[in-house]
Scaffold this active site. Sequence first.
Site, short mmCIF file in Angstrom:
data_model
loop_
_atom_site.label_atom_id
_atom_site.label_comp_id
_atom_site.label_asym_id
_atom_site.label_seq_id
_atom_site.Cartn_x
_atom_site.Cartn_y
_atom_site.Cartn_z
N GLY A 10 0.84 -1.21 0.00
CA GLY A 10 0.00 0.00 0.00
C GLY A 10 0.87 1.25 0.00
O GLY A 10 1.85 1.31 0.73
N ARG A 72 0.60 -5.32 -4.95
CA ARG A 72 0.76 -6.27 -3.85
C ARG A 72 1.37 -7.58 -4.34
O ARG A 72 1.30 -8.60 -3.66
CB ARG A 72 -0.58 -6.51 -3.18
N ASP A 103 5.85 -5.02 5.75
CA ASP A 103 6.32 -6.36 6.14
C ASP A 103 6.29 -7.37 5.00
O ASP A 103 7.20 -8.18 4.86
CB ASP A 103 5.53 -6.88 7.36
N THR A 125 5.16 2.15 5.90
CA THR A 125 3.76 1.74 6.02
C THR A 125 3.00 2.70 6.91
O THR A 125 3.50 3.11 7.96
CB THR A 125 3.52 0.31 6.54
N ASP A 127 0.72 1.87 8.61
CA ASP A 127 0.27 1.10 9.77
C ASP A 127 1.25 1.15 10.94
O ASP A 127 0.90 0.75 12.05
CB ASP A 127 0.04 -0.37 9.38
N ASP A 129 3.58 -0.80 11.72
CA ASP A 129 3.63 -2.11 12.39
C ASP A 129 4.90 -2.90 12.09
O ASP A 129 4.92 -4.12 12.25
CB ASP A 129 2.36 -2.93 12.07
N ARG A 162 -25.15 12.20 18.19
CA ARG A 162 -24.95 10.84 17.67
C ARG A 162 -23.64 10.23 18.19
O ARG A 162 -22.73 10.96 18.59
CB ARG A 162 -24.83 10.88 16.14
N GLY A 170 -5.79 -0.83 9.63
CA GLY A 170 -4.98 -1.40 10.72
C GLY A 170 -5.49 -2.81 10.99
O GLY A 170 -6.39 -3.01 11.79
N ARG A 171 -4.90 -3.77 10.25
CA ARG A 171 -5.39 -5.15 10.36
C ARG A 171 -4.92 -5.81 11.65
O ARG A 171 -5.67 -6.49 12.31
CB ARG A 171 -4.83 -6.00 9.22
N GLU A 215 -9.62 -1.56 11.72
CA GLU A 215 -10.37 -2.55 10.94
C GLU A 215 -10.14 -3.98 11.44
O GLU A 215 -10.98 -4.85 11.25
CB GLU A 215 -9.98 -2.47 9.46
N ARG A 260 -23.78 6.74 13.44
CA ARG A 260 -23.36 6.82 12.02
C ARG A 260 -22.01 6.11 11.94
O ARG A 260 -21.23 6.14 12.90
CB ARG A 260 -23.21 8.26 11.54
N HIS A 266 -8.86 4.56 2.06
CA HIS A 266 -7.68 5.08 1.37
C HIS A 266 -7.56 6.61 1.43
O HIS A 266 -6.49 7.14 1.12
CB HIS A 266 -7.69 4.61 -0.09
N ARG A 269 -4.81 7.35 3.62
CA ARG A 269 -3.48 6.92 3.14
C ARG A 269 -2.93 7.83 2.04
O ARG A 269 -1.72 7.97 1.87
CB ARG A 269 -3.60 5.48 2.61
O1 F6P Z 1 -0.71 -0.88 3.38
C1 F6P Z 1 -1.38 -1.18 4.51
C2 F6P Z 1 -2.84 -0.94 4.35
O2 F6P Z 1 -3.07 0.44 4.27
C3 F6P Z 1 -3.65 -1.58 5.47
O3 F6P Z 1 -3.79 -0.83 6.61
C4 F6P Z 1 -4.96 -1.90 4.79
O4 F6P Z 1 -5.56 -3.01 5.42
C5 F6P Z 1 -4.53 -2.23 3.40
O5 F6P Z 1 -3.34 -1.51 3.17
C6 F6P Z 1 -5.52 -1.89 2.29
O6 F6P Z 1 -5.02 -2.42 1.11
P1 F6P Z 1 -5.45 -2.08 -0.36
O7 F6P Z 1 -4.87 -0.74 -0.72
O8 F6P Z 1 -4.85 -3.17 -1.17
O9 F6P Z 1 -6.94 -2.03 -0.38
#
Ligand code: F6P
Length: 336
Positions: A10, A72, A103, A125, A127, A129, A162, A170-171, A215, A260, A266, A269
Amino acid sequence: MKIGILTGGGDCGGLNAVIKSIVWKGINEYGHEFIGFEDGWKGAVENIARPLEIDDVIDIMPEGGTMLGSSRTNPFNPRHGPEKVEETFEEQDLDAMIVIGGDDTLGAADKFYERGLNVVGVPKTMDNDLRCTDMTFGFMSAIQAATDHLDRLRTTACSHHRVIIYEIFGRYAGWAGDADFIMIPEKEYSIDDVCHYLEKRREKGKEYALVVVAEGATTTEMEEMMAQDEETDEYGHVVLGGIGDYLAEEIEEKMDWETRYIQPRHIVRGGSPTAYDRVLSSRYGLMAIDLVEEENFGKMPALQGQDIVPVDLSEAVAEIKQVPLDFYEDAEYLFG
Ligand code: F6P
């Protein structure tokens, strides 16, 4: 030397700043030649690359995304095969490769190093992580975007009384958040825990709340539901069950409080890197090219305190860096 560069996984703010600093110092100081592979490991597998000169990188530092494109593609996936990258390395007559990624991308870089390629990594990243480094670039830019969203959401949540659920990327690690309740993948919750915190806030006379949820976070109830029906995507990741949507429904029903649900995905990001990320990624790039020059392969630059230091790629990708629970407890102390 002839050096290949790629950006994988990503995208995030700061990738172009890394590319600039590598090419800038590599040409001006060491007289190296560069090619950039298109779309991460995909370009290395298919041998699609173009030369990178000073003119190509001179103005790119403030730009978000990556001028090289990303994907990816994992070259160790049997569909591709690592041999293809090794053939490219030979056909291009490369002396070294600089791999910029998280990673997954750096995990592949480390395996190529083990197989004998001259590889240096750079930790990226949103994330945050990756192990061995205090910070990956991209994180601060994403956090700033999320904070701006939360400031905006707070005013509208307040006007309409609300609960707004903000579900952020953030997986496996939940480094993000500034809210009345935060849920991260590292911790266990039940839906009653969430309602309990929100009820405490309501008792203080607050008629609105912001909940930030990574997430990858779940509740015990949701995990039980998912265990019966586990699904994985093309990368082998477990398909997550839409925690934000689930929370919004449960809170509305259990607490009789209008909700809500926002999923910025994205939007957080993308965009230009913050000043912090421009500086951090440039420092990483400068050390990455020094590591190549010193033939100190199998390493990546890492931030430790104020210093940028080389660390082993194998250490960095050994496991995901998660949020220490005492960090979470500090945030928890301020909930409500
Ligand atoms: O690169 C990490 C990330 O931003 C994660 O936090 C997220 O789960 C994933 O990419 C989303 O991926 P894609 O851009 O392939 O939908």
